[in-house]
Write an enzyme that holds these catalytic residues in place. Structure first.
Site, PDB file in Angstrom:
ATOM      1  N   LYS A 207       4.897  -3.873 -19.298  1.00  0.00           N
ATOM      2  CA  LYS A 207       5.277  -4.538 -18.044  1.00  0.00           C
ATOM      3  C   LYS A 207       5.274  -6.069 -18.167  1.00  0.00           C
ATOM      4  O   LYS A 207       5.176  -6.755 -17.160  1.00  0.00           O
ATOM      5  CB  LYS A 207       4.361  -4.098 -16.893  1.00  0.00           C
ATOM      6  CG  LYS A 207       4.491  -2.616 -16.570  1.00  0.00           C
ATOM      7  CD  LYS A 207       3.487  -2.159 -15.542  1.00  0.00           C
ATOM      8  CE  LYS A 207       3.726  -2.818 -14.196  1.00  0.00           C
ATOM      9  NZ  LYS A 207       2.746  -2.345 -13.197  1.00  0.00           N
TER      10      LYS A 207
ATOM     11  N   PHE B  31       3.561   3.748  -7.951  1.00  0.00           N
ATOM     12  CA  PHE B  31       4.746   2.903  -8.131  1.00  0.00           C
ATOM     13  C   PHE B  31       4.483   1.904  -9.254  1.00  0.00           C
ATOM     14  O   PHE B  31       3.353   1.448  -9.421  1.00  0.00           O
ATOM     15  CB  PHE B  31       5.138   2.181  -6.830  1.00  0.00           C
ATOM     16  CG  PHE B  31       4.195   1.071  -6.420  1.00  0.00           C
ATOM     17  CD1 PHE B  31       4.321  -0.199  -6.955  1.00  0.00           C
ATOM     18  CD2 PHE B  31       3.179   1.301  -5.499  1.00  0.00           C
ATOM     19  CE1 PHE B  31       3.455  -1.222  -6.596  1.00  0.00           C
ATOM     20  CE2 PHE B  31       2.309   0.300  -5.125  1.00  0.00           C
ATOM     21  CZ  PHE B  31       2.444  -0.971  -5.684  1.00  0.00           C
ATOM     22  N   CYS B  32       5.499   1.601 -10.031  1.00  0.00           N
ATOM     23  CA  CYS B  32       5.409   0.574 -11.088  1.00  0.00           C
ATOM     24  C   CYS B  32       4.122   0.747 -11.908  1.00  0.00           C
ATOM     25  O   CYS B  32       3.347  -0.182 -12.068  1.00  0.00           O
ATOM     26  CB  CYS B  32       5.470  -0.823 -10.457  1.00  0.00           C
ATOM     27  SG  CYS B  32       5.715  -2.171 -11.642  1.00  0.00           S
ATOM     28  N   ASP B  33       3.933   1.954 -12.426  1.00  0.00           N
ATOM     29  CA  ASP B  33       2.669   2.278 -13.107  1.00  0.00           C
ATOM     30  C   ASP B  33       2.516   1.495 -14.421  1.00  0.00           C
ATOM     31  O   ASP B  33       3.513   1.147 -15.062  1.00  0.00           O
ATOM     32  CB  ASP B  33       2.630   3.782 -13.404  1.00  0.00           C
ATOM     33  CG  ASP B  33       1.304   4.221 -13.987  1.00  0.00           C
ATOM     34  OD1 ASP B  33       0.282   3.592 -13.661  1.00  0.00           O
ATOM     35  OD2 ASP B  33       1.291   5.199 -14.754  1.00  0.00           O
TER      36      ASP B  33
ATOM     37  N   LYS C 135      -4.182   3.731  -6.411  1.00  0.00           N
ATOM     38  CA  LYS C 135      -3.701   2.388  -6.752  1.00  0.00           C
ATOM     39  C   LYS C 135      -3.771   1.469  -5.541  1.00  0.00           C
ATOM     40  O   LYS C 135      -3.269   1.803  -4.468  1.00  0.00           O
ATOM     41  CB  LYS C 135      -2.251   2.464  -7.251  1.00  0.00           C
ATOM     42  CG  LYS C 135      -1.655   1.120  -7.653  1.00  0.00           C
ATOM     43  CD  LYS C 135      -0.361   1.326  -8.421  1.00  0.00           C
ATOM     44  CE  LYS C 135       0.230   0.010  -8.864  1.00  0.00           C
ATOM     45  NZ  LYS C 135       1.289   0.207  -9.874  1.00  0.00           N
TER      46      LYS C 135
END
Lengths: 76, 229
Positions: free
Chosen positions: A43, B132-134, B145
């Protein structure tokens, strides 16, 4: 010829990285310091800037998965 | 010198907040360090710029906007993240000075964890499938989360050496979870991406905080940043 190399010391471990963008096309003229590509690991988006001025030769396309230290392109 | 905006800054849109973060990263390339705590006044979804290459992106983006969730591209990595009222962002920037990405994530999570402790909330970093968006550097509270993180790194311009970083977190402060997660799932469906596990995999500061703790999340974050500056 100047190699465009994936940095080796930015993240811990041996995770590979994915090329997410090339901002210049094969054969395009690039200037030293210009943003030419992005890679992503864990990320984190890393900017890849042209190491020299000249003509860009792309060795690995977008979505290619490459290791630390890999040469992904050249400037001639 | 650390340039810290200690008050929660409000932006009309997530795009404006993202632009402010880009400005901080640009200042970091000149040697500055900064911190920004911000919130967008209108809901939106944000994702890395590489999403614009996905098949059907333009159509999906327009459909998301029509549902009330306009889509913005951001400079950090990861996946789709909600923005809007009740979602507090923390951005830290500066020269990396030998840091690794993992160390920057650790520092960011430590600041958020310290702020959450002030609100009576225990948290720890870790991955959570279905969130979400792990990623490895979510912040979790009781297995749910509560914050997501991402970064962007850029080399410093010549003749300087080294890199600068932007470390970003989106923290679920006081937001009803169903609507943003449904918006993400609808977009994911249109882009042929996996859907989330929904609200059961997520929590918020408002749901977790101890009664009687008066500080806001923004105030707690500012205090935690000052403690590390």
């Amino acid at each position: 010829m100047t190699a465009i190399t994936i940095p080796t010391d930015l993240w811990e471990g041996d995770d590979e990285t994915v090329i997410t963008s090339w901002f210049a096309s094969e054969g395009a003229s690039v200037s030293e310091g210009a943003l030419i590509a992005e890679i992503m690991t864990a990320k984190t988006q890393y900017e890849i800037r042209a190491p020299a001025s000249g003509r860009l030769h792309i060795l690995h396309d977008v979505d290619a998965v490459v290791a630390k230290g890999a040469v992904i392109g050249e400037v001639t | 010198m650390l340039d810290v905006a200690t008050a929660l800054r409000r932006f009309a849109s997530a795009a404006e907040g993202i632009d402010a973060e880009r400005g901080l990263l640009q200042a970091a390339r000149a040697g500055g360090r900064g911190a920004l705590i911000w919130m967008a006044d209108r809901p939106a979804l944000v994702a890395p710029s590489a999403f614009s290459r996905l098949p059907g992106f333009e159509r999906s983006s327009a459909m998301s906007a029509a549902r009330g969730w306009p889509f913005h591209l951001r400079p950090t990595g990861g996946g789709v993240t909600p923005q809007g009222p009740g979602i507090v962002n923390l951005a830290l920037t500066g020269p990396a000075d030998g840091l690794t990405t993992d160390a920057a994530y650790r520092g960011l999570c430590d600041i958020i964890s310290a702020a959450l402790v002030e609100l009576g909330i225990a948290s720890e970093p870790g991955p959570l499938a279905g969130s979400f968006c792990d990623g490895e550097w979510n912040l979790l509270c009781g297995g749910r989360k509560i914050a997501g993180t991402a970064q962007r790194w850029a080399p410093r311009p010549s003749p300087n050496r080294g890199w600068v970083f932007l470390a970003h977190a989106a923290i679920l402060d006081e937001v009803p979870l169903a609507a943003p997660l449904a918006a993400i799932d609808a977009l994911h469906c249109e882009l042929n991406l996996p859907v989330t596990s929904g609200p059961s995999a997520h929590t918020t500061v408002a749901l977790e905080r101890e009664a009687g703790r008066g500080a806001s999340l923004g105030e707690a974050l500012a205090g935690a940043i000052s403690g590390t500056a």
